[in-house]
Write a protein that holds these residues in place. Sequence first.
Motif, PDB file in Angstrom:
ATOM      1  N   PHE A   1       6.135   3.340   7.800  1.00  0.00           N
ATOM      2  CA  PHE A   1       7.076   3.768   8.662  1.00  0.00           C
ATOM      3  C   PHE A   1       9.124   3.040   7.841  1.00  0.00           C
ATOM      4  N   LEU A   2      10.094   4.965   7.215  1.00  0.00           N
ATOM      5  CA  LEU A   2      10.205   4.722   7.057  1.00  0.00           C
ATOM      6  C   LEU A   2      10.632   3.880   5.821  1.00  0.00           C
ATOM      7  N   VAL A   3      10.090   3.136   5.288  1.00  0.00           N
ATOM      8  CA  VAL A   3       9.673   2.465   3.711  1.00  0.00           C
ATOM      9  C   VAL A   3       9.061   2.970   2.669  1.00  0.00           C
ATOM     10  N   PRO A   4       9.429   2.607   1.505  1.00  0.00           N
ATOM     11  CA  PRO A   4       8.605   3.635   0.876  1.00  0.00           C
ATOM     12  C   PRO A   4       6.797   2.487   0.629  1.00  0.00           C
ATOM     13  N   SER A   5       6.833   0.696   0.826  1.00  0.00           N
ATOM     14  CA  SER A   5       5.797   0.349   0.920  1.00  0.00           C
ATOM     15  C   SER A   5       5.853  -1.103   1.600  1.00  0.00           C
ATOM     16  N   LYS A   6       4.765  -1.537   2.483  1.00  0.00           N
ATOM     17  CA  LYS A   6       4.808  -2.792   3.311  1.00  0.00           C
ATOM     18  C   LYS A   6       3.757  -3.622   2.827  1.00  0.00           C
ATOM     19  N   ILE A   7       3.811  -4.793   3.308  1.00  0.00           N
ATOM     20  CA  ILE A   7       3.772  -5.805   2.818  1.00  0.00           C
ATOM     21  C   ILE A   7       2.640  -6.812   4.655  1.00  0.00           C
TER      22      ILE A   7
ATOM     23  N   TYR B   1     -12.625  -1.278   2.155  1.00  0.00           N
ATOM     24  CA  TYR B   1     -11.306  -1.638   1.333  1.00  0.00           C
ATOM     25  C   TYR B   1     -10.757  -1.988   0.318  1.00  0.00           C
ATOM     26  N   MET B   2     -11.409  -3.026  -0.069  1.00  0.00           N
ATOM     27  CA  MET B   2     -11.015  -3.513  -1.526  1.00  0.00           C
ATOM     28  C   MET B   2     -11.301  -2.210  -2.741  1.00  0.00           C
ATOM     29  N   GLY B   3     -12.785  -2.041  -1.981  1.00  0.00           N
ATOM     30  CA  GLY B   3     -12.824  -0.334  -3.397  1.00  0.00           C
ATOM     31  C   GLY B   3     -12.143   0.455  -3.433  1.00  0.00           C
ATOM     32  N   GLN B   4     -11.331   0.555  -2.202  1.00  0.00           N
ATOM     33  CA  GLN B   4      -9.980   1.714  -2.112  1.00  0.00           C
ATOM     34  C   GLN B   4      -9.494   1.688  -1.550  1.00  0.00           C
ATOM     35  N   PRO B   5      -8.488   0.215  -1.437  1.00  0.00           N
ATOM     36  CA  PRO B   5      -6.739   0.172  -0.668  1.00  0.00           C
ATOM     37  C   PRO B   5      -5.814   1.352  -1.171  1.00  0.00           C
ATOM     38  N   SER B   6      -5.330   0.773   0.216  1.00  0.00           N
ATOM     39  CA  SER B   6      -3.775   1.884  -0.203  1.00  0.00           C
ATOM     40  C   SER B   6      -3.031   1.401  -1.151  1.00  0.00           C
ATOM     41  N   GLU B   7      -2.192   2.487  -1.224  1.00  0.00           N
ATOM     42  CA  GLU B   7      -1.206   3.080  -2.314  1.00  0.00           C
ATOM     43  C   GLU B   7       0.019   2.423  -1.954  1.00  0.00           C
ATOM     44  N   THR B   8      -0.122   2.190  -0.587  1.00  0.00           N
ATOM     45  CA  THR B   8       1.425   1.912  -0.063  1.00  0.00           C
ATOM     46  C   THR B   8       1.448   1.034   0.532  1.00  0.00           C
ATOM     47  N   THR B   9       0.136  -0.363   0.205  1.00  0.00           N
ATOM     48  CA  THR B   9       0.808  -1.795   1.146  1.00  0.00           C
ATOM     49  C   THR B   9      -0.071  -2.993   0.019  1.00  0.00           C
TER      50      THR B   9
ATOM     51  N   PRO C   1      -8.856  -9.304  14.879  1.00  0.00           N
ATOM     52  CA  PRO C   1     -10.116  -9.085  14.872  1.00  0.00           C
ATOM     53  C   PRO C   1      -9.734  -7.991  12.869  1.00  0.00           C
ATOM     54  N   LEU C   2     -10.226  -7.830  11.896  1.00  0.00           N
ATOM     55  CA  LEU C   2     -10.362  -7.831  10.863  1.00  0.00           C
ATOM     56  C   LEU C   2     -10.277  -5.909  10.616  1.00  0.00           C
ATOM     57  N   ASP C   3     -10.118  -5.519  12.132  1.00  0.00           N
ATOM     58  CA  ASP C   3     -11.064  -3.391  12.179  1.00  0.00           C
ATOM     59  C   ASP C   3      -9.532  -3.788  12.357  1.00  0.00           C
ATOM     60  N   VAL C   4      -8.674  -3.947  12.930  1.00  0.00           N
ATOM     61  CA  VAL C   4      -7.050  -4.161  13.095  1.00  0.00           C
ATOM     62  C   VAL C   4      -6.012  -4.539  12.209  1.00  0.00           C
ATOM     63  N   ILE C   5      -6.959  -5.054  11.264  1.00  0.00           N
ATOM     64  CA  ILE C   5      -5.668  -5.354  10.042  1.00  0.00           C
ATOM     65  C   ILE C   5      -6.474  -4.124   9.077  1.00  0.00           C
ATOM     66  N   ILE C   6      -7.099  -3.423   8.534  1.00  0.00           N
ATOM     67  CA  ILE C   6      -7.584  -3.058   7.864  1.00  0.00           C
ATOM     68  C   ILE C   6      -7.024  -1.474   8.280  1.00  0.00           C
ATOM     69  N   GLU C   7      -6.681  -1.274   9.255  1.00  0.00           N
ATOM     70  CA  GLU C   7      -6.096  -0.361  10.262  1.00  0.00           C
ATOM     71  C   GLU C   7      -4.551  -0.108   9.996  1.00  0.00           C
ATOM     72  N   GLU C   8      -4.671  -1.476   9.749  1.00  0.00           N
ATOM     73  CA  GLU C   8      -2.450  -1.046   9.477  1.00  0.00           C
ATOM     74  C   GLU C   8      -2.375  -1.012   8.335  1.00  0.00           C
ATOM     75  N   ALA C   9      -3.349  -1.644   7.412  1.00  0.00           N
ATOM     76  CA  ALA C   9      -3.560  -1.620   5.803  1.00  0.00           C
ATOM     77  C   ALA C   9      -3.868   0.457   5.499  1.00  0.00           C
ATOM     78  N   GLU C  10      -4.077   0.686   6.033  1.00  0.00           N
ATOM     79  CA  GLU C  10      -4.078   2.290   5.843  1.00  0.00           C
ATOM     80  C   GLU C  10      -3.187   3.023   6.314  1.00  0.00           C
ATOM     81  N   THR C  11      -2.708   2.805   7.175  1.00  0.00           N
ATOM     82  CA  THR C  11      -1.533   3.397   8.012  1.00  0.00           C
ATOM     83  C   THR C  11      -0.635   3.007   7.243  1.00  0.00           C
ATOM     84  N   LEU C  12      -0.011   4.822   6.346  1.00  0.00           N
ATOM     85  CA  LEU C  12       1.404   4.435   6.376  1.00  0.00           C
ATOM     86  C   LEU C  12       2.776   3.748   6.574  1.00  0.00           C
TER      87      LEU C  12
END
Length: 343
Positions: free
Chosen positions: A72-78, A106-114, A59-70
């Motif tokens: 782990f042990l790396v500066p950014s993620k894809i 999310y498109m209006g305010q995307p995470s800076e580390t994702t 589900p999209l909810d799970v994907i967005i939750e992952e995108a908004e999560t910082l």
Amino acid sequence: MDAKQAFRAIKQGNVSPIYVCYGTESYIMNEFIERLMEQLVEPEHREMAVVRFDTAETPLDVIIEEAETLPFLVPSKIIMVRDSVLFAAGKESNKVEHRPEKLLAYMGQPSETTVLVFVVPHEKLDERKKLVKTAKGNDSVISFSPLQSEELLQWLLKRASNQGRSMDKQTAEELLRRVGTDMHALAAETDKLCLHAGTGGSVTLESVRSLVPMATEQNVFKLTEELAALRTAEAITLYYDLLKQREEPIKLMALLVRQFRNMLYVKELGSQGYSPQQMASQLGLHPYAVKITGEQARKFSQERLASMLSELADLDYAMKTGRVEKSLGLELFLLRTGSQGAS
């Protein structure tokens, strides 16, 4: 934006927080994703920094939750998301519920580390959807369409040059004739030829002819060329070679039908003023295949092509009902066609 602009942007360090990559040229799309990963993630951190999803299963909810999560042990993620339902016109699964408004927010305010990358393996996006309009408005959409024939040739020459080898245009054209337009296969064969040429060497026409086997579909291209040129003996020799390779006559006939049908379509679309690019889109062919098909089609009249298609339809029925032995039936067709010519 197109693929060239996207490559240029990430080379300059301009990485967007969201990408929607769509199109049918998977080789270039995969190369772009690889360059993006090289820009953002150290090779040893990929296991932690790259997350993969599929909208057919998640589900999209799970994907967005992952995108908004910082990360782990790396500066950014894809986050790589394979999609056929959010941005294209694919059918949604009853098992997975998506809420597009979550992605719009999310498109209006995307995470800076994702960096969120949607991979849409379709020729077109569904322009009616608000997600598509918003992504386009944010300049997040990248089209990966097949290269034009001249671009494909230049790509082959550049690939050889990047490995310290030279290759001329005639050699590149022969490689295309033998392999076809699949860039994955072309890359593999080019690398093999460069290895054979050695550092500072040249990939020659002779090495292509001796080291690169002709793909079945390309052999059928060649078969139609021989028939159009009234080189019946060469056509029959090529047919025998295909039989020795255990190619089924019914399969070969189906490929001939497709090629003659495409030639007829190209002639008809050309008479209506269609450009090669429009023909490629209309017929679902690579632009280079349209170019070769158009060259072959000029040697046949529309009436002759229609007549051959009718003959092949009768032959198909006769072969499948056992009235004609398969290999002999197709050989007799080739002999008749070669003797009658293209007019």
